[in-house]
Design a protein around this motif. Structure first.
Motif, PDB file in Angstrom:
ATOM      1  N   MET A   1       0.807  -1.189   0.000  1.00  0.00           N
ATOM      2  CA  MET A   1       0.000   0.000   0.000  1.00  0.00           C
ATOM      3  C   MET A   1       0.852   1.255   0.000  1.00  0.00           C
ATOM      4  SD  MET A   1      -3.400  -0.781   2.163  1.00  0.00           S
ATOM      5  CE  MET A   1      -2.606  -1.436   3.594  1.00  0.00           C
ATOM      6  N   SER A   2       2.142   1.104   0.096  1.00  0.00           N
ATOM      7  CA  SER A   2       3.001   2.273   0.070  1.00  0.00           C
ATOM      8  C   SER A   2       2.996   2.930  -1.304  1.00  0.00           C
ATOM      9  CB  SER A   2       4.423   1.890   0.475  1.00  0.00           C
ATOM     10  OG  SER A   2       4.938   0.948  -0.440  1.00  0.00           O
ATOM     11  N   ALA A   3       2.633   2.180  -2.362  1.00  0.00           N
ATOM     12  CA  ALA A   3       2.589   2.748  -3.701  1.00  0.00           C
ATOM     13  C   ALA A   3       1.463   3.770  -3.834  1.00  0.00           C
ATOM     14  CB  ALA A   3       2.413   1.646  -4.736  1.00  0.00           C
ATOM     15  N   CYS A   7      -5.113   3.874  -0.948  1.00  0.00           N
ATOM     16  CA  CYS A   7      -5.685   2.527  -0.971  1.00  0.00           C
ATOM     17  C   CYS A   7      -5.924   1.976   0.435  1.00  0.00           C
ATOM     18  CB  CYS A   7      -4.797   1.584  -1.766  1.00  0.00           C
ATOM     19  SG  CYS A   7      -4.863   1.917  -3.535  1.00  0.00           S
ATOM     20  N   SER A   8      -5.265   2.559   1.442  1.00  0.00           N
ATOM     21  CA  SER A   8      -5.498   2.084   2.804  1.00  0.00           C
ATOM     22  C   SER A   8      -6.939   2.335   3.245  1.00  0.00           C
ATOM     23  CB  SER A   8      -4.515   2.728   3.779  1.00  0.00           C
ATOM     24  OG  SER A   8      -4.750   4.123   3.856  1.00  0.00           O
ATOM     25  N   PRO A  13      -6.472  -5.557   6.511  1.00  0.00           N
ATOM     26  CA  PRO A  13      -5.944  -6.886   6.833  1.00  0.00           C
ATOM     27  C   PRO A  13      -7.099  -7.852   7.110  1.00  0.00           C
ATOM     28  CG  PRO A  13      -5.348  -5.283   8.528  1.00  0.00           C
ATOM     29  CD  PRO A  13      -6.097  -4.551   7.473  1.00  0.00           C
ATOM     30  N   TYR A  14      -6.900  -9.094   6.734  1.00  0.00           N
ATOM     31  CA  TYR A  14      -7.946 -10.108   6.854  1.00  0.00           C
ATOM     32  C   TYR A  14      -7.422 -11.237   7.736  1.00  0.00           C
ATOM     33  CZ  TYR A  14     -11.295 -13.683   5.376  1.00  0.00           C
ATOM     34  OH  TYR A  14     -12.256 -14.643   5.344  1.00  0.00           O
ATOM     35  N   ILE A  15      -8.150 -11.519   8.801  1.00  0.00           N
ATOM     36  CA  ILE A  15      -7.774 -12.608   9.708  1.00  0.00           C
ATOM     37  C   ILE A  15      -8.841 -13.687   9.614  1.00  0.00           C
ATOM     38  CG2 ILE A  15      -7.395 -13.262  12.110  1.00  0.00           C
ATOM     39  CD1 ILE A  15      -6.347 -10.438  12.581  1.00  0.00           C
ATOM     40  N   ARG A  16      -8.409 -14.887   9.284  1.00  0.00           N
ATOM     41  CA  ARG A  16      -9.324 -16.023   9.170  1.00  0.00           C
ATOM     42  C   ARG A  16      -9.497 -16.681  10.534  1.00  0.00           C
ATOM     43  NH1 ARG A  16      -5.821 -19.428   5.300  1.00  0.00           N
ATOM     44  NH2 ARG A  16      -4.424 -18.843   6.967  1.00  0.00           N
ATOM     45  N   TRP A  31      -5.098  -9.891   2.731  1.00  0.00           N
ATOM     46  CA  TRP A  31      -5.733  -8.579   2.655  1.00  0.00           C
ATOM     47  C   TRP A  31      -7.090  -8.733   1.991  1.00  0.00           C
ATOM     48  CZ3 TRP A  31      -3.280  -4.472   4.847  1.00  0.00           C
ATOM     49  CH2 TRP A  31      -1.931  -4.631   5.132  1.00  0.00           C
ATOM     50  N   MET A  32      -8.002  -7.802   2.282  1.00  0.00           N
ATOM     51  CA  MET A  32      -9.329  -7.817   1.698  1.00  0.00           C
ATOM     52  C   MET A  32      -9.664  -6.409   1.203  1.00  0.00           C
ATOM     53  SD  MET A  32     -12.981  -8.692   3.497  1.00  0.00           S
ATOM     54  CE  MET A  32     -12.744 -10.455   3.518  1.00  0.00           C
ATOM     55  N   ILE A  33     -10.282  -6.328   0.042  1.00  0.00           N
ATOM     56  CA  ILE A  33     -10.782  -5.050  -0.451  1.00  0.00           C
ATOM     57  C   ILE A  33     -12.187  -4.885   0.112  1.00  0.00           C
ATOM     58  CG2 ILE A  33     -11.436  -3.713  -2.472  1.00  0.00           C
ATOM     59  CD1 ILE A  33      -9.334  -5.341  -4.035  1.00  0.00           C
ATOM     60  N   VAL A  34     -12.393  -3.820   0.881  1.00  0.00           N
ATOM     61  CA  VAL A  34     -13.665  -3.578   1.549  1.00  0.00           C
ATOM     62  C   VAL A  34     -14.290  -2.315   0.971  1.00  0.00           C
ATOM     63  CG1 VAL A  34     -14.793  -3.180   3.762  1.00  0.00           C
ATOM     64  CG2 VAL A  34     -12.768  -4.636   3.661  1.00  0.00           C
TER      65      VAL A  34
END
Length: 66
Positions: A1-3, A7-8, A13-16, A31-34
């Protein structure tokens, strides 16, 4: 995401379930796009119709197709 720090806003972050130990989660690097629904949120691509993908790519250039 530093680019693209913007986008943050949408990449989280995604935890299963299997990543959660007794007291501390062990993040596996997923990671997940929300995104909120376009019906509830006025995104730049909400009314773009067939150009929605193009508008999304301009808004978040980190997601440019490979």
């Amino acid at each position: 995401m530093s680019a693209d720090p913007k986008c943050s806003e949408i990449i989280k972050p995604y935890i299963r379930g299997q990543d959660i130990d007794r007291w501390v989660p062990q993040w596996a690097g997923y990671w997940m796009i929300v995104l909120k629904s376009s019906g509830d949120c006025d995104w730049p691509w909400s009314a773009a119709g067939k150009q929605a993908e193009e508008v999304f790519t301009r808004t978040y250039p980190l997601f440019m197709p490979t």
